[in-house]
Design a protein around this motif. Structure first.
Motif, PDB file in Angstrom:
ATOM      1  N   THR A   4       8.961 -20.737  54.538  1.00  0.00           N
ATOM      2  CA  THR A   4      10.189 -21.504  54.482  1.00  0.00           C
ATOM      3  C   THR A   4       9.678 -21.132  52.939  1.00  0.00           C
ATOM      4  O   THR A   4       9.260 -21.119  52.665  1.00  0.00           O
ATOM      5  N   ARG A   5      10.663 -20.549  51.581  1.00  0.00           N
ATOM      6  CA  ARG A   5      10.557 -19.924  50.847  1.00  0.00           C
ATOM      7  C   ARG A   5      10.455 -20.867  49.943  1.00  0.00           C
ATOM      8  O   ARG A   5      10.928 -22.300  49.974  1.00  0.00           O
ATOM      9  N   GLY A   6       9.175 -20.749  48.965  1.00  0.00           N
ATOM     10  CA  GLY A   6       8.993 -21.999  48.441  1.00  0.00           C
ATOM     11  C   GLY A   6       7.302 -22.418  47.488  1.00  0.00           C
ATOM     12  O   GLY A   6       6.684 -21.299  47.766  1.00  0.00           O
ATOM     13  N   THR A   7       7.088 -22.781  46.554  1.00  0.00           N
ATOM     14  CA  THR A   7       5.327 -23.249  45.939  1.00  0.00           C
ATOM     15  C   THR A   7       5.763 -24.228  45.639  1.00  0.00           C
ATOM     16  O   THR A   7       5.818 -25.332  46.295  1.00  0.00           O
ATOM     17  N   TYR A   8       4.483 -24.816  46.926  1.00  0.00           N
ATOM     18  CA  TYR A   8       3.703 -25.747  47.038  1.00  0.00           C
ATOM     19  C   TYR A   8       2.076 -25.942  45.953  1.00  0.00           C
ATOM     20  O   TYR A   8       1.523 -25.293  46.413  1.00  0.00           O
ATOM     21  N   GLY A   9       2.108 -27.360  45.445  1.00  0.00           N
ATOM     22  CA  GLY A   9       1.524 -27.631  44.726  1.00  0.00           C
ATOM     23  C   GLY A   9       0.757 -28.692  44.769  1.00  0.00           C
ATOM     24  O   GLY A   9       0.511 -29.495  45.889  1.00  0.00           O
ATOM     25  N   PHE A  10      -0.922 -29.014  44.816  1.00  0.00           N
ATOM     26  CA  PHE A  10      -1.747 -29.494  45.124  1.00  0.00           C
ATOM     27  C   PHE A  10      -2.449 -30.403  43.489  1.00  0.00           C
ATOM     28  O   PHE A  10      -3.493 -29.090  42.942  1.00  0.00           O
ATOM     29  N   ARG A  11      -2.332 -31.631  43.738  1.00  0.00           N
ATOM     30  CA  ARG A  11      -3.102 -32.689  42.907  1.00  0.00           C
ATOM     31  C   ARG A  11      -4.092 -33.833  43.753  1.00  0.00           C
ATOM     32  O   ARG A  11      -3.344 -34.379  43.535  1.00  0.00           O
ATOM     33  N   PHE A  12      -4.495 -33.152  44.132  1.00  0.00           N
ATOM     34  CA  PHE A  12      -5.313 -34.312  44.605  1.00  0.00           C
ATOM     35  C   PHE A  12      -6.737 -34.455  43.734  1.00  0.00           C
ATOM     36  O   PHE A  12      -7.244 -34.338  42.577  1.00  0.00           O
ATOM     37  N   ALA A  13      -7.170 -36.319  43.770  1.00  0.00           N
ATOM     38  CA  ALA A  13      -8.010 -36.646  42.843  1.00  0.00           C
ATOM     39  C   ALA A  13      -8.965 -35.872  43.236  1.00  0.00           C
ATOM     40  O   ALA A  13      -9.738 -35.759  44.684  1.00  0.00           O
ATOM     41  N   GLU A  14     -10.009 -35.586  41.808  1.00  0.00           N
ATOM     42  CA  GLU A  14     -11.621 -35.080  42.604  1.00  0.00           C
ATOM     43  C   GLU A  14     -12.611 -35.985  41.896  1.00  0.00           C
ATOM     44  O   GLU A  14     -12.531 -36.371  41.568  1.00  0.00           O
ATOM     45  N   TYR A  28       5.321 -18.791  49.243  1.00  0.00           N
ATOM     46  CA  TYR A  28       6.081 -17.503  49.685  1.00  0.00           C
ATOM     47  C   TYR A  28       7.033 -17.249  48.723  1.00  0.00           C
ATOM     48  O   TYR A  28       8.051 -18.152  48.112  1.00  0.00           O
ATOM     49  N   ASP A  29       7.335 -16.121  48.495  1.00  0.00           N
ATOM     50  CA  ASP A  29       8.947 -16.139  47.736  1.00  0.00           C
ATOM     51  C   ASP A  29       9.528 -14.769  48.136  1.00  0.00           C
ATOM     52  O   ASP A  29       8.890 -13.611  48.320  1.00  0.00           O
ATOM     53  N   SER A  30      10.882 -14.382  47.212  1.00  0.00           N
ATOM     54  CA  SER A  30      11.297 -12.709  47.635  1.00  0.00           C
ATOM     55  C   SER A  30      11.998 -12.847  46.329  1.00  0.00           C
ATOM     56  O   SER A  30      13.023 -13.621  46.123  1.00  0.00           O
ATOM     57  N   ILE A  31      12.018 -11.668  44.727  1.00  0.00           N
ATOM     58  CA  ILE A  31      12.093 -12.094  43.956  1.00  0.00           C
ATOM     59  C   ILE A  31      12.853 -10.829  43.849  1.00  0.00           C
ATOM     60  O   ILE A  31      12.607  -9.748  44.204  1.00  0.00           O
ATOM     61  N   THR A  32      13.484 -11.155  42.956  1.00  0.00           N
ATOM     62  CA  THR A  32      15.375  -9.845  43.030  1.00  0.00           C
ATOM     63  C   THR A  32      15.215  -9.593  41.605  1.00  0.00           C
ATOM     64  O   THR A  32      16.327  -9.106  40.625  1.00  0.00           O
ATOM     65  N   ASP A  33      15.292 -10.664  40.756  1.00  0.00           N
ATOM     66  CA  ASP A  33      15.256 -10.717  39.001  1.00  0.00           C
ATOM     67  C   ASP A  33      14.031 -10.329  38.109  1.00  0.00           C
ATOM     68  O   ASP A  33      12.973 -10.637  38.322  1.00  0.00           O
ATOM     69  N   PRO A  34      14.057  -8.893  37.509  1.00  0.00           N
ATOM     70  CA  PRO A  34      13.346  -8.378  36.539  1.00  0.00           C
ATOM     71  C   PRO A  34      12.638  -9.488  35.708  1.00  0.00           C
ATOM     72  O   PRO A  34      11.481  -8.961  35.178  1.00  0.00           O
ATOM     73  N   SER A  35      12.704 -10.250  35.766  1.00  0.00           N
ATOM     74  CA  SER A  35      12.482 -11.782  34.892  1.00  0.00           C
ATOM     75  C   SER A  35      11.393 -12.036  34.887  1.00  0.00           C
ATOM     76  O   SER A  35      10.554 -12.717  34.274  1.00  0.00           O
ATOM     77  N   TYR A  36      10.768 -11.953  36.353  1.00  0.00           N
ATOM     78  CA  TYR A  36       9.716 -12.690  36.811  1.00  0.00           C
ATOM     79  C   TYR A  36       8.817 -11.558  36.062  1.00  0.00           C
ATOM     80  O   TYR A  36       8.736 -10.361  36.710  1.00  0.00           O
ATOM     81  N   TYR A  37       7.398 -11.909  35.727  1.00  0.00           N
ATOM     82  CA  TYR A  37       6.959 -11.427  34.836  1.00  0.00           C
ATOM     83  C   TYR A  37       5.800 -12.769  34.260  1.00  0.00           C
ATOM     84  O   TYR A  37       6.001 -13.169  34.250  1.00  0.00           O
ATOM     85  N   TRP A  38       4.049 -12.022  34.900  1.00  0.00           N
ATOM     86  CA  TRP A  38       3.258 -13.377  34.955  1.00  0.00           C
ATOM     87  C   TRP A  38       2.414 -12.485  33.644  1.00  0.00           C
ATOM     88  O   TRP A  38       1.876 -11.292  33.643  1.00  0.00           O
ATOM     89  N   ASP A  39       2.477 -12.516  32.680  1.00  0.00           N
ATOM     90  CA  ASP A  39       0.657 -12.288  32.029  1.00  0.00           C
ATOM     91  C   ASP A  39      -0.479 -13.294  31.716  1.00  0.00           C
ATOM     92  O   ASP A  39      -0.865 -14.719  31.451  1.00  0.00           O
ATOM     93  N   MET A 137      -0.710 -19.692  57.503  1.00  0.00           N
ATOM     94  CA  MET A 137      -1.207 -20.144  57.832  1.00  0.00           C
ATOM     95  C   MET A 137      -1.033 -21.874  56.909  1.00  0.00           C
ATOM     96  O   MET A 137      -0.329 -22.970  57.139  1.00  0.00           O
ATOM     97  N   ILE A 138      -1.860 -21.439  56.224  1.00  0.00           N
ATOM     98  CA  ILE A 138      -1.987 -22.477  55.055  1.00  0.00           C
ATOM     99  C   ILE A 138      -0.511 -22.657  54.551  1.00  0.00           C
ATOM    100  O   ILE A 138      -0.586 -24.048  53.439  1.00  0.00           O
ATOM    101  N   VAL A 139       0.227 -21.274  53.800  1.00  0.00           N
ATOM    102  CA  VAL A 139       1.606 -21.303  53.497  1.00  0.00           C
ATOM    103  C   VAL A 139       2.356 -22.424  54.363  1.00  0.00           C
ATOM    104  O   VAL A 139       3.251 -23.253  53.638  1.00  0.00           O
ATOM    105  N   THR A 140       2.275 -21.932  56.178  1.00  0.00           N
ATOM    106  CA  THR A 140       3.076 -22.839  57.015  1.00  0.00           C
ATOM    107  C   THR A 140       2.705 -24.180  56.425  1.00  0.00           C
ATOM    108  O   THR A 140       3.381 -25.199  56.400  1.00  0.00           O
ATOM    109  N   ASP A 141       1.576 -24.470  56.471  1.00  0.00           N
ATOM    110  CA  ASP A 141       1.136 -25.580  56.706  1.00  0.00           C
ATOM    111  C   ASP A 141       1.197 -27.093  55.157  1.00  0.00           C
ATOM    112  O   ASP A 141       1.494 -27.928  54.976  1.00  0.00           O
TER     113      ASP A 141
END
Length: 293
Positions: A4-14, A28-39, A137-141
């Motif tokens: 399923t499209r999306g971003t899943y973050g994890f913040r467990f106590a260390e 998992y993502d599907s990008i169509t916008d040229p504003s998608y840019y990471w430096d 599998m990791i993204v699905t789980d």
């Protein structure tokens, strides 16, 4: 495997006393916008290691003065922070579809650096390769809420990076060195695993006697043809168990078993789990790589 499209973050106590790997995000993502840019020099969430695998379309990954068009079947590896950029090109006409994993470098950094030095920052990975299957599998789980504690998350990261390093070693010395008859027999099983494949069919396909085929196949792979076919079917079943809601009986039929009960016995004998236990993840999120253990 269904993602399923999306971003899943994890913040467990260390726990500083436990040397655990840290999964930061998966998605998992599907990008169509040229504003998608990471430096990589502008991000403030590091130190992180990024694995991003293109499923379809294309993007651009730049590292220093080097620029790569990353297309379907290719992955790039990036360390954050570093002098890299990745983005959706303005002239692109199709969505850039990809999956990604972000994790902290602690524990796995030596493995990561060794793999990077040998494979490079952009590499081709077959869709059915162990690292890609595990990343799916990791993204699905993650999307299903099955990564519920830092131990499961640590297992995900360590197994993924280990599979990358392992793939680099095995790709150099294993399958390419198999005799042509063994390759052809393996390919027949991998493409027709849902059918009833007998040793007579295999030996006829590769023009060897049954005795010589079994001996040559076992010497090359460490497995009999029957055991190899069982492992192919089990890996396909793993994908269906975690990625679909199909019944056990339906999955058994799809991977080539005549009955659900026989499938359950074969799956448990190889993995130590019933299909239901593997699907629920009750033991822990343990991906069992079946080939060449």
């Amino acid at each position: 495997m269904v993602m399923t499209r999306g971003t899943y973050g994890f913040r467990f106590a260390e726990d500083q006393e436990l040397p655990l790997c840290v999964l930061f995000a998966a998605g998992y993502d599907s990008i169509t916008d040229p504003s998608y840019y990471w430096d990589g020099l502008e991000r403030t969430d590091g130190p992180l290691l990024l694995f991003q695998y293109t499923l379809s379309g294309e993007g651009v990954f730049e590292l220093g003065e080097r620029s790569h068009r990353v297309t379907a079947g290719q992955a790039f590896l990036a360390e954050i922070p570093s002098s890299h950029r990745y983005y959706y090109p303005e002239e692109a006409t199709a969505p850039w579809e990809f999956l990604f994993l972000l994790f902290r470098p602690n524990v796995v950094f030596p493995l990561w650096r060794r793999f990077l030095s040998e494979a490079g920052e952009v590499l081709h990975l077959p869709a059915d390769s162990a690292p890609v299957r595990l990343a799916r599998m990791i993204v699905t789980d993650a999307g299903a809420g099955r990564i519920t504690d830092p131990f499961i998350a640590s297992s995900c990261v360590y197994q993924f990076v280990t599979e990358l390093a392992r793939m680099q070693v095995t790709s150099r010395k294993d399958k390419e060195n198999w005799p042509e008859s063994v390759k052809r027999a393996a390919e027949l099983m991998e493409s027709n695993y849902a059918q009833m494949i007998s040793i007579d069919q295999l030996s006829e396909h590769v023009s060897l006697s049954k005795y010589h085929l079994i001996r040559r196949f076992s010497d090359s792979t460490g497995l009999t043809p029957g055991a190899y076919l069982t492992r192919v079917r089990t890996e396909k079943a793993m994908d269906l168990l975690r990625g679909t809601s199909l019944s056990i009986e339906t999955i058994a039929e799809r991977v080539g078993y005549s009955s659900g009960s026989y499938f359950i016995k074969a799956f448990r004998r190889l993995t130590g789990l019933t299909p239901g236990e593997f699907r629920s993840g009750g033991e822990s999120l343990v991906y069992r790589k079946l080939f060449f253990d």
